[in-house]
Scaffold this motif. Structure first.
Motif, PDB file in Angstrom:
ATOM      1  N   ASN A 208       6.127  17.825  -1.881  1.00  0.00           N
ATOM      2  CA  ASN A 208       7.192  17.195  -1.599  1.00  0.00           C
ATOM      3  C   ASN A 208       8.377  17.374  -2.820  1.00  0.00           C
ATOM      4  OD1 ASN A 208       6.564  15.145  -3.898  1.00  0.00           O
ATOM      5  ND2 ASN A 208       4.511  14.792  -2.595  1.00  0.00           N
TER       6      ASN A 208
ATOM      7  N   SER B 116       4.906  20.732   7.430  1.00  0.00           N
ATOM      8  CA  SER B 116       5.794  19.456   8.018  1.00  0.00           C
ATOM      9  C   SER B 116       4.851  18.886   9.413  1.00  0.00           C
ATOM     10  CB  SER B 116       7.005  19.741   8.486  1.00  0.00           C
ATOM     11  OG  SER B 116       7.932  19.771   7.331  1.00  0.00           O
ATOM     12  N   THR B 117       3.951  19.655   9.828  1.00  0.00           N
ATOM     13  CA  THR B 117       3.258  19.010  11.005  1.00  0.00           C
ATOM     14  C   THR B 117       2.018  18.117  11.133  1.00  0.00           C
ATOM     15  OG1 THR B 117       1.455  20.763  11.081  1.00  0.00           O
ATOM     16  CG2 THR B 117       3.623  21.364  11.976  1.00  0.00           C
ATOM     17  N   GLY B 118       2.017  17.536   9.581  1.00  0.00           N
ATOM     18  CA  GLY B 118       0.998  16.506   9.499  1.00  0.00           C
ATOM     19  C   GLY B 118       1.789  15.218   8.971  1.00  0.00           C
ATOM     20  N   ILE B 119       1.825  14.679   7.899  1.00  0.00           N
ATOM     21  CA  ILE B 119       2.409  13.555   7.396  1.00  0.00           C
ATOM     22  C   ILE B 119       3.826  13.406   7.879  1.00  0.00           C
ATOM     23  CG2 ILE B 119       2.975  12.215   5.306  1.00  0.00           C
ATOM     24  CD1 ILE B 119       0.239  13.465   4.237  1.00  0.00           C
TER      25      ILE B 119
ATOM     26  N   ASP C 234      -9.571  26.208   5.957  1.00  0.00           N
ATOM     27  CA  ASP C 234      -8.895  25.357   4.860  1.00  0.00           C
ATOM     28  C   ASP C 234      -8.350  26.450   3.936  1.00  0.00           C
ATOM     29  OD1 ASP C 234      -8.587  24.287   2.539  1.00  0.00           O
ATOM     30  OD2 ASP C 234     -10.529  23.367   2.320  1.00  0.00           O
ATOM     31  N   ILE C 235      -6.957  26.346   3.651  1.00  0.00           N
ATOM     32  CA  ILE C 235      -6.123  27.247   2.980  1.00  0.00           C
ATOM     33  C   ILE C 235      -6.491  27.424   1.590  1.00  0.00           C
ATOM     34  CG2 ILE C 235      -4.175  25.718   2.209  1.00  0.00           C
ATOM     35  CD1 ILE C 235      -2.261  28.095   3.351  1.00  0.00           C
TER      36      ILE C 235
ATOM     37  N   VAL D 274      -2.241  18.892   2.708  1.00  0.00           N
ATOM     38  CA  VAL D 274      -2.669  20.284   2.170  1.00  0.00           C
ATOM     39  C   VAL D 274      -2.244  20.334   0.756  1.00  0.00           C
ATOM     40  CG1 VAL D 274      -0.615  21.375   3.033  1.00  0.00           C
ATOM     41  CG2 VAL D 274      -2.819  22.594   2.452  1.00  0.00           C
ATOM     42  N   ASP D 275      -1.546  19.513   0.399  1.00  0.00           N
ATOM     43  CA  ASP D 275      -0.640  19.404  -1.017  1.00  0.00           C
ATOM     44  C   ASP D 275      -1.838  18.809  -1.841  1.00  0.00           C
ATOM     45  OD1 ASP D 275       1.170  19.350  -3.182  1.00  0.00           O
ATOM     46  OD2 ASP D 275       2.118  17.672  -2.281  1.00  0.00           O
TER      47      ASP D 275
ATOM     48  N   GLY E 177      -0.943  13.850  -0.477  1.00  0.00           N
ATOM     49  CA  GLY E 177      -1.996  13.940   0.378  1.00  0.00           C
ATOM     50  C   GLY E 177      -2.122  15.305   1.125  1.00  0.00           C
TER      51      GLY E 177
HETATM   52  N1  AR6 Z   1      -5.979  23.878   4.746  1.00  0.00           N
HETATM   53  C1  AR6 Z   1      -4.788  24.149   5.432  1.00  0.00           C
HETATM   54  N2  AR6 Z   1      -3.965  23.067   6.135  1.00  0.00           N
HETATM   55  C2  AR6 Z   1      -4.334  21.818   5.899  1.00  0.00           C
HETATM   56  C3  AR6 Z   1      -5.341  21.438   4.908  1.00  0.00           C
HETATM   57  C4  AR6 Z   1      -5.889  22.424   4.225  1.00  0.00           C
HETATM   58  N3  AR6 Z   1      -6.726  21.954   3.312  1.00  0.00           N
HETATM   59  N4  AR6 Z   1      -4.964  19.862   4.741  1.00  0.00           N
HETATM   60  C5  AR6 Z   1      -4.012  19.582   5.970  1.00  0.00           C
HETATM   61  N5  AR6 Z   1      -3.574  20.783   6.336  1.00  0.00           N
HETATM   62  P1  AR6 Z   1       0.626  17.862   5.593  1.00  0.00           P
HETATM   63  P2  AR6 Z   1       3.264  17.880   5.630  1.00  0.00           P
HETATM   64  C6  AR6 Z   1      -2.677  20.959   7.575  1.00  0.00           C
HETATM   65  O1  AR6 Z   1       0.405  16.309   5.918  1.00  0.00           O
HETATM   66  O2  AR6 Z   1       3.284  17.301   7.052  1.00  0.00           O
HETATM   67  C7  AR6 Z   1       1.866  15.557   1.589  1.00  0.00           C
HETATM   68  O3  AR6 Z   1       1.664  14.110   0.860  1.00  0.00           O
HETATM   69  C8  AR6 Z   1      -2.417  19.712   8.365  1.00  0.00           C
HETATM   70  O4  AR6 Z   1      -3.368  19.446   9.280  1.00  0.00           O
HETATM   71  O5  AR6 Z   1      -0.382  18.290   4.452  1.00  0.00           O
HETATM   72  O6  AR6 Z   1       4.368  19.146   5.574  1.00  0.00           O
HETATM   73  C9  AR6 Z   1       2.908  16.148   0.519  1.00  0.00           C
HETATM   74  O7  AR6 Z   1       3.076  15.830  -0.738  1.00  0.00           O
HETATM   75  C10 AR6 Z   1      -1.064  20.059   8.867  1.00  0.00           C
HETATM   76  O8  AR6 Z   1      -1.190  20.713  10.114  1.00  0.00           O
HETATM   77  O9  AR6 Z   1       1.943  18.212   5.041  1.00  0.00           O
HETATM   78  C11 AR6 Z   1       3.996  15.502   1.126  1.00  0.00           C
HETATM   79  O10 AR6 Z   1       4.402  14.461   0.796  1.00  0.00           O
HETATM   80  C12 AR6 Z   1      -0.458  20.752   7.716  1.00  0.00           C
HETATM   81  O11 AR6 Z   1      -1.604  21.214   6.894  1.00  0.00           O
HETATM   82  C13 AR6 Z   1       3.968  15.495   2.482  1.00  0.00           C
HETATM   83  O12 AR6 Z   1       2.273  15.474   2.631  1.00  0.00           O
HETATM   84  C14 AR6 Z   1       0.594  19.987   7.129  1.00  0.00           C
HETATM   85  O13 AR6 Z   1       0.316  18.631   7.025  1.00  0.00           O
HETATM   86  C15 AR6 Z   1       4.130  16.651   3.420  1.00  0.00           C
HETATM   87  O14 AR6 Z   1       3.799  16.460   4.844  1.00  0.00           O
END
Ligand code: AR6
Length: 181
Positions: free
Chosen positions: A30, A127-130, A16-17, A39-40, A37
């Motif tokens: 964003n 970018s690899t999540g949402i 967890d970062i 990591v943000d 949501g």
């Molecule tokens: N520690 C490390 N990595 C994490 C954590 C954590 N605590 N939580 C999630 N990840 P995402 P995006 C990973 O969706 O795709 C937000 O709403 C996750 O598994 O957080 O860039 C922003 O406000 C994935 O591999 O970010 C934007 O609207 C990675 O972090 C939007 O999501 C990125 O996933 C950005 O989407």
């Protein structure tokens, strides 16, 4: 797993970062900079109000953060000293320059880190999540961008961590980084 490349340590960890003890963590934010949501959300929750207060000031100054760019704030209650907020692209089948925009996230974050004399920095898998950027392609871009900066040889950054949250990204990064050897 850790590699040394041009006297810079590059590590892949599964964690967890928000628990990072490095000088700086990068947030996959964003354009609003107001949190969200993934990591943000985790970074703003763990870091407390100080982070969003600084983000609001940046918004007032420059109206948010464009895709591919990066801004820096305090890390509030986190162990890190700084949070660099960068905005990854939403994946759109590669039709909107997403690859270049993602590369810019890494380059601009590292350039900003250098301006602040930051020695160690942790990146999430931007970018690899949402935002649904394909994970393998994203890892290749992350690793090659970092490599480009290291080869430039004049950055303050001496340690770079790729912090993976899910198993799939962790294994993809391990494989990708071995290509650096
Ligand atoms: N520690 C490390 N990595 C994490 C954590 C954590 N605590 N939580 C999630 N990840 P995402 P995006 C990973 O969706 O795709 C937000 O709403 C996750 O598994 O957080 O860039 C922003 O406000 C994935 O591999 O970010 C934007 O609207 C990675 O972090 C939007 O999501 C990125 O996933 C950005 O989407």
């Amino acid at each position: 797993m850790e590699f040394e490349f041009n006297s810079v340590y590059i590590e892949v960890v599964k964690d967890d970062i928000t628990k990072s003890k490095l000088d700086c963590i990068v947030n996959a934010a964003n354009t609003s900079l107001l949190g969200g949501g993934g990591v943000d959300g985790a970074i703003h929750r763990a870091g407390g109000k100080e982070i969003v207060t600084e983000c609001i000031k940046i918004r007032e100054r420059q109206g948010g953060c464009p895709v591919g760019e990066a801004v820096i704030t305090t890390a509030g209650k986190l162990d890190a000293k700084f949070v660099i907020h960068t905005v990854g692209p939403v994946w759109n089948n590669g039709l909107r320059n997403e690859e270049e925009k993602l590369k810019n996230c890494y380059l601009n974050s590292l350039n900003l880190a250098n301006q602040y004399h930051i020695a160690s920095i942790a990146f999430p898998n931007i970018s690899t999540g949402i935002y649904k950027f394909p994970k393998k392609k994203a890892a290749e871009i992350a690793v090659s961008s970092v490599r480009e900066i290291i080869e430039g040889n004049n950055s303050s950054v001496r340690r770079i961590q790729f912090v993976c949250f899910d198993d799939e990204n962790y294994h993809i990064y391990l494989k990708t980084i071995k290509g650096l050897d």
